[in-house]
Design a protein around this motif. Structure first.
Motif, PDB file in Angstrom:
ATOM      1  N   UNK A  29     103.220  26.003  45.309  1.00  0.00           N
ATOM      2  CA  UNK A  29     104.390  26.225  45.764  1.00  0.00           C
ATOM      3  C   UNK A  29     105.291  25.813  45.095  1.00  0.00           C
ATOM      4  N   UNK A  30     105.336  24.494  44.502  1.00  0.00           N
ATOM      5  CA  UNK A  30     106.230  23.826  43.645  1.00  0.00           C
ATOM      6  C   UNK A  30     106.382  24.741  42.240  1.00  0.00           C
ATOM      7  N   UNK A  31     105.364  25.548  41.854  1.00  0.00           N
ATOM      8  CA  UNK A  31     105.608  26.190  40.667  1.00  0.00           C
ATOM      9  C   UNK A  31     106.192  27.522  40.721  1.00  0.00           C
ATOM     10  N   UNK A  32     106.389  28.007  42.180  1.00  0.00           N
ATOM     11  CA  UNK A  32     107.154  29.310  42.334  1.00  0.00           C
ATOM     12  C   UNK A  32     108.361  29.639  41.621  1.00  0.00           C
ATOM     13  N   UNK A  33     108.419  30.666  41.196  1.00  0.00           N
ATOM     14  CA  UNK A  33     109.785  31.280  40.250  1.00  0.00           C
ATOM     15  C   UNK A  33     110.193  30.501  39.401  1.00  0.00           C
ATOM     16  N   UNK A  34     109.524  29.797  38.499  1.00  0.00           N
ATOM     17  CA  UNK A  34     109.977  29.297  37.239  1.00  0.00           C
ATOM     18  C   UNK A  34     109.916  30.396  36.010  1.00  0.00           C
ATOM     19  N   UNK A  35     109.128  30.984  36.049  1.00  0.00           N
ATOM     20  CA  UNK A  35     108.811  31.905  35.003  1.00  0.00           C
ATOM     21  C   UNK A  35     107.767  33.059  35.369  1.00  0.00           C
ATOM     22  N   UNK A  36     107.784  34.332  35.052  1.00  0.00           N
ATOM     23  CA  UNK A  36     106.944  35.307  35.216  1.00  0.00           C
ATOM     24  C   UNK A  36     105.489  34.617  35.024  1.00  0.00           C
ATOM     25  N   UNK A  37     105.406  34.423  33.683  1.00  0.00           N
ATOM     26  CA  UNK A  37     103.996  33.691  33.112  1.00  0.00           C
ATOM     27  C   UNK A  37     103.373  32.698  34.023  1.00  0.00           C
ATOM     28  N   UNK A  38     104.235  31.838  34.485  1.00  0.00           N
ATOM     29  CA  UNK A  38     103.759  30.704  35.558  1.00  0.00           C
ATOM     30  C   UNK A  38     103.505  31.399  36.793  1.00  0.00           C
ATOM     31  N   UNK A  39     103.976  32.374  37.361  1.00  0.00           N
ATOM     32  CA  UNK A  39     103.693  32.948  38.473  1.00  0.00           C
ATOM     33  C   UNK A  39     102.224  33.840  38.573  1.00  0.00           C
ATOM     34  N   UNK A  40     102.081  34.303  37.433  1.00  0.00           N
ATOM     35  CA  UNK A  40     100.772  34.917  36.921  1.00  0.00           C
ATOM     36  C   UNK A  40      99.532  33.616  37.159  1.00  0.00           C
TER      37      UNK A  40
END
Length: 134
Positions: A29-40
């Motif tokens: 959850x903390x990593x949500x929305x940072x970058x499209x690559x992180x979302x992947x």
């Protein structure tokens, strides 16, 4: 003739894949929305955590994620950190003062050094080996 189910009897509550534990769920959850690559990456971690695996698949995943020093996901992340922190590879850093560029690069290299240390892979490698008894 029916083939054997590689996952065994799955239609019981005891064989259900449990939901994400709070530590992993909160981290994702903390990593949500940072970058499209992180979302992947988040989506991949969630998929891996919530998918039923065979013992053989589990062994391979443990080694691939963090148990095969030099050829695992942690190693790839270490190299990525070094790349992103280096102005020669990341044009966004080229407008920073040279001393800041060099400091960022040094810390990126140190992160990569630690993330690619073969000792870091020991426990995941041992967990993987324990599954097959090797």
């Amino acid at each position: 003739m029916a083939t054997a189910d590689p996952y065994g009897p799955v239609h019981t509550a005891g064989n259900a894949v449990p939901p994400l534990d709070p530590d992993l769920a909160d981290t994702l959850d903390d990593l949500t929305g940072i970058h499209a690559g992180i979302n992947l990456i988040r989506d991949g971690i969630s998929l891996l955590a919530l998918t039923r695996h065979t013992a053989d698949e589990t062994q391979t995943l443990l080694a691939t994620l963090a148990g095969s020093a030099g050829a695992d996901v942690i190693t790839a992340i270490g190299h990525l950190v070094a790349r992103l922190a280096n102005a020669d590879h990341n044009p966004a850093l080229r407008t920073l003062p040279l001393d800041v560029q060099k400091t960022a690069q040094r810390h990126g290299e140190q992160a990569a050094f630690h993330l690619t240390d073969p000792d870091l892979a020991t426990h995941a490698s041992e967990a993987s080996a324990a599954i097959t008894g090797t």
